[in-house]
Design a protein around this motif. Sequence first.
Motif, PDB file in Angstrom:
ATOM      1  N   GLU A  92       0.961  -1.172  -0.110  1.00 14.39           N
ATOM      2  CA  GLU A  92       0.087  -0.076  -0.245  1.00 14.39           C
ATOM      3  C   GLU A  92       0.833   1.260   0.082  1.00 14.39           C
ATOM      4  O   GLU A  92       2.009   1.315   0.809  1.00 14.39           O
ATOM      5  CB  GLU A  92      -0.914  -0.097   1.313  1.00 14.39           C
ATOM      6  N   SER A  93       0.427   2.344  -1.038  1.00 10.84           N
ATOM      7  CA  SER A  93       1.411   3.435  -0.800  1.00 10.84           C
ATOM      8  C   SER A  93       0.486   4.617  -0.947  1.00 10.84           C
ATOM      9  O   SER A  93      -0.777   4.563  -1.265  1.00 10.84           O
ATOM     10  CB  SER A  93       2.125   3.282  -2.351  1.00 10.84           C
ATOM     11  N   SER A  94       1.047   5.776  -0.634  1.00 13.11           N
ATOM     12  CA  SER A  94       0.381   7.243  -0.365  1.00 13.11           C
ATOM     13  C   SER A  94       0.215   7.670  -1.991  1.00 13.11           C
ATOM     14  O   SER A  94      -0.231   8.615  -1.855  1.00 13.11           O
ATOM     15  CB  SER A  94       1.047   7.959   0.555  1.00 13.11           C
ATOM     16  N   GLN A  95       1.179   7.252  -2.777  1.00 13.35           N
ATOM     17  CA  GLN A  95       1.212   7.815  -4.067  1.00 13.35           C
ATOM     18  C   GLN A  95       1.077   6.489  -4.963  1.00 13.35           C
ATOM     19  O   GLN A  95       1.262   5.631  -4.648  1.00 13.35           O
ATOM     20  CB  GLN A  95       2.782   8.479  -4.476  1.00 13.35           C
ATOM     21  N   ASN A  96       0.495   6.940  -6.332  1.00 12.29           N
ATOM     22  CA  ASN A  96       0.554   5.727  -7.208  1.00 12.29           C
ATOM     23  C   ASN A  96       2.024   5.289  -7.362  1.00 12.29           C
ATOM     24  O   ASN A  96       2.779   6.336  -7.598  1.00 12.29           O
ATOM     25  CB  ASN A  96      -0.048   6.511  -8.448  1.00 12.29           C
ATOM     26  N   ILE A  97       2.299   4.087  -7.457  1.00 11.97           N
ATOM     27  CA  ILE A  97       3.622   3.431  -7.869  1.00 11.97           C
ATOM     28  C   ILE A  97       3.419   2.320  -8.750  1.00 11.97           C
ATOM     29  O   ILE A  97       2.189   1.872  -8.752  1.00 11.97           O
ATOM     30  CB  ILE A  97       4.300   3.035  -6.524  1.00 11.97           C
ATOM     31  N   VAL A  98       4.332   1.889  -9.374  1.00 13.60           N
ATOM     32  CA  VAL A  98       4.226   0.507 -10.092  1.00 13.60           C
ATOM     33  C   VAL A  98       5.422  -0.277  -9.353  1.00 13.60           C
ATOM     34  O   VAL A  98       6.231  -0.095  -8.836  1.00 13.60           O
ATOM     35  CB  VAL A  98       4.946   0.645 -11.621  1.00 13.60           C
ATOM     36  N   VAL A  99       4.743  -1.600  -9.159  1.00 15.78           N
ATOM     37  CA  VAL A  99       5.289  -2.720  -8.335  1.00 15.78           C
ATOM     38  C   VAL A  99       5.589  -3.833  -9.078  1.00 15.78           C
ATOM     39  O   VAL A  99       4.957  -4.391  -9.748  1.00 15.78           O
ATOM     40  CB  VAL A  99       4.383  -3.137  -7.234  1.00 15.78           C
ATOM     41  N   GLN A 100       6.837  -4.228  -9.144  1.00 15.30           N
ATOM     42  CA  GLN A 100       7.479  -5.487  -9.662  1.00 15.30           C
ATOM     43  C   GLN A 100       8.099  -6.553  -8.855  1.00 15.30           C
ATOM     44  O   GLN A 100       8.801  -5.952  -7.672  1.00 15.30           O
ATOM     45  CB  GLN A 100       8.432  -5.019 -10.830  1.00 15.30           C
ATOM     46  N   HIS A 101       7.777  -7.629  -8.826  1.00 15.65           N
ATOM     47  CA  HIS A 101       8.389  -8.763  -7.731  1.00 15.65           C
ATOM     48  C   HIS A 101       9.424  -9.349  -8.596  1.00 15.65           C
ATOM     49  O   HIS A 101       9.181 -10.113  -9.719  1.00 15.65           O
ATOM     50  CB  HIS A 101       7.115  -9.639  -7.341  1.00 15.65           C
ATOM     51  N   SER A 102      10.649  -9.616  -7.810  1.00 22.73           N
ATOM     52  CA  SER A 102      11.674 -10.594  -8.429  1.00 22.73           C
ATOM     53  C   SER A 102      12.078 -11.485  -7.357  1.00 22.73           C
ATOM     54  O   SER A 102      12.035 -11.281  -6.225  1.00 22.73           O
ATOM     55  CB  SER A 102      12.843  -9.562  -8.608  1.00 22.73           C
ATOM     56  N   ARG A 103      12.423 -12.607  -7.979  1.00 22.56           N
ATOM     57  CA  ARG A 103      12.805 -13.852  -7.293  1.00 22.56           C
ATOM     58  C   ARG A 103      14.266 -14.259  -7.597  1.00 22.56           C
ATOM     59  O   ARG A 103      14.268 -14.695  -8.904  1.00 22.56           O
ATOM     60  CB  ARG A 103      11.587 -14.961  -7.097  1.00 22.56           C
ATOM     61  N   MET A 104      15.216 -14.099  -6.722  1.00 19.91           N
ATOM     62  CA  MET A 104      16.613 -14.971  -7.180  1.00 19.91           C
ATOM     63  C   MET A 104      16.780 -16.134  -6.456  1.00 19.91           C
ATOM     64  O   MET A 104      16.781 -16.385  -5.399  1.00 19.91           O
ATOM     65  CB  MET A 104      17.753 -13.909  -6.784  1.00 19.91           C
ATOM     66  N   ASP A 105      16.687 -17.301  -7.149  1.00 22.55           N
ATOM     67  CA  ASP A 105      16.738 -18.514  -6.674  1.00 22.55           C
ATOM     68  C   ASP A 105      17.969 -19.078  -6.774  1.00 22.55           C
ATOM     69  O   ASP A 105      18.534 -19.792  -7.745  1.00 22.55           O
ATOM     70  CB  ASP A 105      15.791 -19.504  -7.402  1.00 22.55           C
ATOM     71  N   THR A 106      18.883 -19.218  -5.694  1.00 25.94           N
ATOM     72  CA  THR A 106      20.185 -20.080  -5.873  1.00 25.94           C
ATOM     73  C   THR A 106      20.321 -21.235  -5.063  1.00 25.94           C
ATOM     74  O   THR A 106      21.365 -21.802  -4.668  1.00 25.94           O
ATOM     75  CB  THR A 106      21.186 -18.711  -5.359  1.00 25.94           C
ATOM     76  N   THR A 107      19.004 -21.942  -5.134  1.00 33.28           N
ATOM     77  CA  THR A 107      19.137 -23.048  -4.220  1.00 33.28           C
ATOM     78  C   THR A 107      19.877 -24.391  -4.823  1.00 33.28           C
ATOM     79  O   THR A 107      20.359 -25.348  -4.495  1.00 33.28           O
ATOM     80  CB  THR A 107      17.852 -23.850  -3.741  1.00 33.28           C
ATOM     81  N   GLN A 108      20.040 -24.057  -6.387  1.00 38.02           N
ATOM     82  CA  GLN A 108      20.845 -25.049  -7.221  1.00 38.02           C
ATOM     83  C   GLN A 108      22.133 -24.161  -7.762  1.00 38.02           C
ATOM     84  O   GLN A 108      21.840 -23.057  -7.993  1.00 38.02           O
ATOM     85  CB  GLN A 108      20.123 -25.721  -8.253  1.00 38.02           C
ATOM     86  N   SER A 109      23.222 -24.717  -8.396  1.00 44.07           N
ATOM     87  CA  SER A 109      24.258 -24.066  -8.866  1.00 44.07           C
ATOM     88  C   SER A 109      23.810 -23.350 -10.054  1.00 44.07           C
ATOM     89  O   SER A 109      24.343 -22.494 -10.339  1.00 44.07           O
ATOM     90  CB  SER A 109      25.305 -25.289  -9.045  1.00 44.07           C
ATOM     91  N   GLU A 110      22.870 -23.779 -10.696  1.00 46.03           N
ATOM     92  CA  GLU A 110      22.290 -22.966 -11.918  1.00 46.03           C
ATOM     93  C   GLU A 110      21.140 -22.041 -11.553  1.00 46.03           C
ATOM     94  O   GLU A 110      19.947 -22.444 -11.389  1.00 46.03           O
ATOM     95  CB  GLU A 110      21.493 -24.048 -12.901  1.00 46.03           C
ATOM     96  N   MET A 111      21.592 -20.993 -11.096  1.00 47.21           N
ATOM     97  CA  MET A 111      20.787 -19.773 -10.567  1.00 47.21           C
ATOM     98  C   MET A 111      19.630 -19.613 -11.585  1.00 47.21           C
ATOM     99  O   MET A 111      19.717 -19.650 -12.716  1.00 47.21           O
ATOM    100  CB  MET A 111      21.388 -18.940 -10.275  1.00 47.21           C
ATOM    101  N   ALA A 112      18.459 -19.012 -10.930  1.00 44.71           N
ATOM    102  CA  ALA A 112      17.247 -18.585 -11.637  1.00 44.71           C
ATOM    103  C   ALA A 112      16.840 -17.180 -11.066  1.00 44.71           C
ATOM    104  O   ALA A 112      16.751 -17.063  -9.972  1.00 44.71           O
ATOM    105  CB  ALA A 112      16.146 -19.633 -11.622  1.00 44.71           C
TER     106      ALA A 112
END
Length: 119
Positions: A92-112
Amino acid sequence: MDIGKKVWIIPDGFLPMESTGAFNSHEAICVLNTSSETAEIELTIYFEDRAPMRKINARCLGERTNHIRLDKIIDVEGNKIPVGVPYAIKVESSQNIVVQHSRMDTTQSEMALMTTIAY
């Protein structure tokens, strides 16, 4: 032009218990504030089997971005988001914003890296 919204939902959050290599698995809420005013942001974290974490505060200055690392935030009681537990997020924001969600998965050696615009 007024860009964005004041309320955003991210239904899929998860911080893994383990990481491999030099990088830690983490998630971030990437905020863009195109207005000239500072956006006061409040996060609520929802879980399947427990009460929500409330009043996690952040801000994003006018005409700036803020990358909020979810593995580093704490609520007003000093709690961090638990690892190994699914969660969802309301932004929730007091101003209009744009929100992006990012996930860095390093549980394996081939990161995603996964990223998506919030709803």
